[in-house]
Enzyme design. Structure first.
Site, PDB file in Angstrom:
ATOM      1  N   ASP A 162      14.788 -50.218  30.295  1.00 39.10           N
ATOM      2  CA  ASP A 162      13.927 -51.389  30.135  1.00 39.10           C
ATOM      3  C   ASP A 162      14.647 -52.594  29.531  1.00 39.10           C
ATOM      4  O   ASP A 162      14.016 -53.610  29.224  1.00 39.10           O
ATOM      5  CB  ASP A 162      12.695 -51.036  29.295  1.00 39.10           C
ATOM      6  CG  ASP A 162      13.061 -50.491  27.925  1.00 39.10           C
ATOM      7  OD1 ASP A 162      14.280 -50.439  27.611  1.00 39.10           O
ATOM      8  OD2 ASP A 162      12.154 -50.097  27.173  1.00 39.10           O
ATOM      9  N   ASN A 182      16.711 -27.983   9.055  1.00 34.96           N
ATOM     10  CA  ASN A 182      17.217 -27.945   7.683  1.00 34.96           C
ATOM     11  C   ASN A 182      16.558 -28.990   6.792  1.00 34.96           C
ATOM     12  O   ASN A 182      16.359 -28.759   5.601  1.00 34.96           O
ATOM     13  CB  ASN A 182      18.733 -28.159   7.672  1.00 34.96           C
ATOM     14  CG  ASN A 182      19.313 -28.079   6.273  1.00 34.96           C
ATOM     15  OD1 ASN A 182      19.345 -27.013   5.674  1.00 34.96           O
ATOM     16  ND2 ASN A 182      19.732 -29.217   5.724  1.00 34.96           N
ATOM     17  N   ASP A 229      15.823 -31.494   2.130  1.00 35.47           N
ATOM     18  CA  ASP A 229      15.803 -30.156   2.743  1.00 35.47           C
ATOM     19  C   ASP A 229      14.409 -29.545   2.690  1.00 35.47           C
ATOM     20  O   ASP A 229      13.669 -29.733   1.726  1.00 35.47           O
ATOM     21  CB  ASP A 229      16.765 -29.215   1.991  1.00 35.47           C
ATOM     22  CG  ASP A 229      18.212 -29.459   2.364  1.00 35.47           C
ATOM     23  OD1 ASP A 229      18.599 -30.636   2.500  1.00 35.47           O
ATOM     24  OD2 ASP A 229      18.953 -28.474   2.518  1.00 35.47           O
ATOM     25  N   ASP A 267      20.027 -27.751  14.823  1.00 37.59           N
ATOM     26  CA  ASP A 267      21.023 -28.487  14.032  1.00 37.59           C
ATOM     27  C   ASP A 267      21.334 -27.734  12.725  1.00 37.59           C
ATOM     28  O   ASP A 267      20.439 -27.151  12.103  1.00 37.59           O
ATOM     29  CB  ASP A 267      20.418 -29.866  13.706  1.00 37.59           C
ATOM     30  CG  ASP A 267      21.372 -30.761  12.956  1.00 37.59           C
ATOM     31  OD1 ASP A 267      22.449 -31.036  13.490  1.00 37.59           O
ATOM     32  OD2 ASP A 267      21.024 -31.200  11.839  1.00 37.59           O
ATOM     33  N   GLU A 269      23.925 -24.632  16.029  1.00 36.90           N
ATOM     34  CA  GLU A 269      25.146 -25.286  15.564  1.00 36.90           C
ATOM     35  C   GLU A 269      25.620 -24.581  14.297  1.00 36.90           C
ATOM     36  O   GLU A 269      25.271 -24.976  13.189  1.00 36.90           O
ATOM     37  CB  GLU A 269      24.890 -26.773  15.257  1.00 36.90           C
ATOM     38  CG  GLU A 269      26.149 -27.516  14.861  1.00 36.90           C
ATOM     39  CD  GLU A 269      25.906 -28.704  13.933  1.00 36.90           C
ATOM     40  OE1 GLU A 269      26.832 -29.480  13.713  1.00 36.90           O
ATOM     41  OE2 GLU A 269      24.779 -28.857  13.418  1.00 36.90           O
TER      42      GLU A 269
HETATM   43 MG    MG Z   1      15.503 -48.974  26.408  1.00 43.74          MG
END
Ligand code: MG
Length: 680
Positions: free
Chosen positions: A75, A153, A339, A375, A418
């Site tokens: 956009d 986390n 956390d 993550d 991860e």
């Molecule tokens: Mg955009």
């Protein structure tokens, strides 16, 4: 001289190699003058790759990691967005991708999205839920799955859960976070089972004033000689402010709340007040001047104990004197990322935070999301890691999988963690998740490429896989070069295009389920922050056409090397060049998707060209086997042509080639930085 120079260089290389590889590996410097094999002659026949036609079935589980905010801007508002992804599904399909890992899509206060404000909604800059549903539907039509990046986390401090948790001790969100007015004592008492100890640097002060103030009748006694104040609760009558202007000592406890003390003895001043303050009080020597010279407060511990004299300090850093201790929260990654608190790992699935996060995941699974990238999974439980994290992750996986199955998902939900650590530790996380990133893979591969030493690579991969297998028999090894948190592969490889192509070929002919990181296929470079760059430098937007721009918010970013945004590096330019890095990725990805032995086969060593072969140490060779299909994979990790003797191998049916190769009988000449795959 030559020998001394070689020895010095070798010593330097061994030293530099030792940093990433503990094994004692002998390095031989390649010839300075490159080609050692001479030119091809008529006896050798050039190899051409003739893979069988791709039947359209993507067998190889190749995932493309993309950054929603910088991939494609639909956009023109300066930011990549979800519609931009939908518009480029053909590109991702041509890359052989059967899944996309999207950077976090939720509202957040950072551009990267790892400080989530609301797990139940989509950042307005990235699009709407309707946009996201459209992406899921259109991706599925191309057999491309959608994986969301989920941050378990921590949230961001902008998360409403966190704001409410801090605002009131009676908030239902108070238990979502690690909040305490005395962290060290609470950790000692076992209140926070995820933490292994008190780390002052990771506890941050809540900006609210909860618990600091007091409402009730208090008696204040100032000993101005000792510079102390003693406060006691009392039922004696409250006094109005003293009107004797010869006394210039005040209790200050809020806007328009300032009371002049009464002199009751030598250097003694007192007053009884109906006190009400939510932050505490200060002693002032003026009722009209608020500069630091008139301020007397606390240093260090701000809390006053009734009946005990508290020493006053007169300095710019003097703090409010409080009636309770400040409230603190734990944020391992910084003050903007508090956390979550899940309690003990074995009961985490019953915790309030887990329940709410799981409900948010349910929403996306029910919309058609096929999996998650989780993550920072090694940080969720710092105490008893990795076993506590694996226990937690299994709870999370099982919960999401049951939703996935109830929603009609086929098979089991995909989830990759991860766990950025060593292979032995990664293996323990397989008890919690089916897939984990193979971070050591790139360490091994980049070392091998930069040291022109291929002979150990197959053994390294086999060792890694055996280690992972010890944690889970059906482990999914998510191989990769780099990601958004690492210095780019191209930079690590010295901006050498032949090496970058070779890295692609190795990734796509190794076992495992490979990830390709946005821009890697274009040769993007950049150093991560800790390597002397900036995070944005490894998150550059895709330049789609030669003449077109990239999302405006990125062109102006001083952290981006604009050299990457030149016409000849664009997708349009590389598409048109059959030998571009982009086309090497596409070609090898298609072969990987065509042949089950590459897509999902097992690796085994070559009989001659392996870790024991010091003579031809530039060569990395292995077999990939699945069912009755067997492939010979050979890479030359050096800048000189190699002639190999491959008796017993079939060299008549090449299915993939990058660089140059030629064959005479059982002899193969493999050009510098060249790769070839033969069907056996
Ligand atoms: Mg955009």
């Amino acid at each position: 001289m030559r020998n001394i120079r070689t020895l010095l260089l070798a010593a330097l290389l061994v030293l530099s190699a030792a940093a990433c590889d503990p094994e004692d590996r002998k390095i031989i410097i390649p010839d300075d003058n490159g080609g050692g094999g001479g030119s091809q002659n008529g006896d050798y026949t050039a190899v051409t790759a003739s893979p069988k036609a791709f039947d359209g079935t993507k067998r190889a589980d190749i995932t493309y990691q993309l950054l929603v905010y910088s991939f494609a801007d639909s956009d023109g508002d300066g930011w990549g967005d979800i519609k931009g992804i939908t518009q480029h599904l053909d590109y991702l399909d041509a890359m052989g991708a059967s899944a996309l890992w999207l950077s976090p899509i939720h509202p957040s206060d950072s551009y990267h999205g790892y400080d989530v404000r609301d797990y139940f909604s989509i950042h307005p800059k990235l699009g709407t839920e309707a946009d996201f549903q459209e992406l899921i539907n259109k991706a599925h039509q191309k057999n491309i799955k959608i994986y969301l990046d989920y941050v378990l986390n921590h949230s961001g401090t902008g998360c409403d859960w966190f704001k409410q948790a801090c605002a009131s001790a009676s908030s239902p969100y108070r238990d979502y976070y690690l909040l305490s007015s005395d962290p060290a004592a609470d950790i000692s008492a076992g209140k926070f089972p995820s933490l292994s100890g008190y780390d002052a640097g990771k506890w941050h002060t809540v900006s609210s004033t909860e618990g600091l103030g007091y409402t009730g009748r208090l008696h204040f006694k100032l000993d101005w000689s000792a510079k102390t104040v003693t406060v006691t609760e009392t039922t004696a009558a409250a006094q109005a402010s003293n009107t004797d202007s010869s006394v210039n000592l005040y209790i200050y406890y809020g806007n328009d709340k300032i009371a002049r003390l009464y002199k009751t003895g030598t250097n003694i001043y007192e007053i009884t007040l109906d006190f009400a303050s939510d932050w505490g009080f200060l002693v002032r020597t003026s009722s009209t001047s608020w500069d630091n010279g008139t301020k007397y407060g606390a240093s260090g511990d701000t809390k006053i104990t009734f009946g005990q004299a508290k020493t006053l300090t007169n300095s710019s850093s003097a703090a409010n004197i409080t009636f309770g201790s400040a409230l603190y929260y734990y944020g391992a990654f910084g003050s903007w990322m508090p956390d979550f608190h899940y309690g003990s790992a074995s009961t985490a699935s019953g915790s309030a935070a887990f329940t709410s996060l799981a409900a948010s995941a349910d929403k996306w699974i029910n919309m058609g999301v096929d999996g998650f990238r989780l993550d920072a999974v090694i940080f969720i439980y710092e105490k008893n890691a990795p076993s506590a994290n694996a226990t937690f992750l299994k709870s999370w996986y099982d919960r999401c999988n049951s939703t996935f199955k109830a929603a009609g998902g086929s098979g089991d939900i995909y989830m990759v963690g991860e766990a950025w650590t060593d292979a032995g530790t990664i293996s323990q996380y397989y008890k919690g998740l089916p897939a984990l990133f193979d971070f050591p893979y790139w360490d091994k591969l980049s070392w091998a490429l930069n040291n022109a030493t291929g002979r150990y690579f197959c053994k390294d991969v086999i060792d890694l896989r055996n280690t992972y297998r010890s944690g889970r028999s059906d482990f999914i090894e998510a191989t990769k070069l780099t990601n958004h948190d690492q210095t780019r592969a191209a930079t690590t490889l010295g901006r050498s295009l032949p090496k970058e192509k070779m890295a692609a070929c190795v990734l796509l002919t190794s076992p495992g389920n490979p990830y390709i990181y946005q821009g890697e296929e274009l040769g993007y470079w950049g150093k991560k922050g800790e390597d002397g760059g900036a995070d944005e430098q490894v998150r550059t937007p895709v330049k789609w056409t030669k003449s077109g721009g990239v999302p405006a918010s990125w062109t102006s970013a001083s952290n981006i090397d604009s050299g990457m945004l030149s016409a000849n590096i664009s997708v349009e330019a590389q598409d048109a060049d059959s030998e571009s890095l982009l086309n090497v990725y596409k070609r090898f990805a298609q072969v990987r998707n065509t042949y089950p032995a590459l897509a999902s086969g097992e690796i085994s060593k070559h009989g001659t060209y392996n870790d024991s072969n010091a003579t031809d140490q530039e060569i990395a060779a292995w077999y990939m086997t699945s069912g009755g299909e067997k492939l010979l994979v050979i890479h030359n990790f050096s800048s000189k042509e190699k002639t190999l003797s491959l008796e017993g191998d079939k060299l008549s049916d090449a299915i993939a080639l990058n660089g140059e190769a030629s064959v005479k009988g059982s002899s193969l000449r493999l050009g510098a930085w060249s790769s070839v795959v033969f069907l056996q």
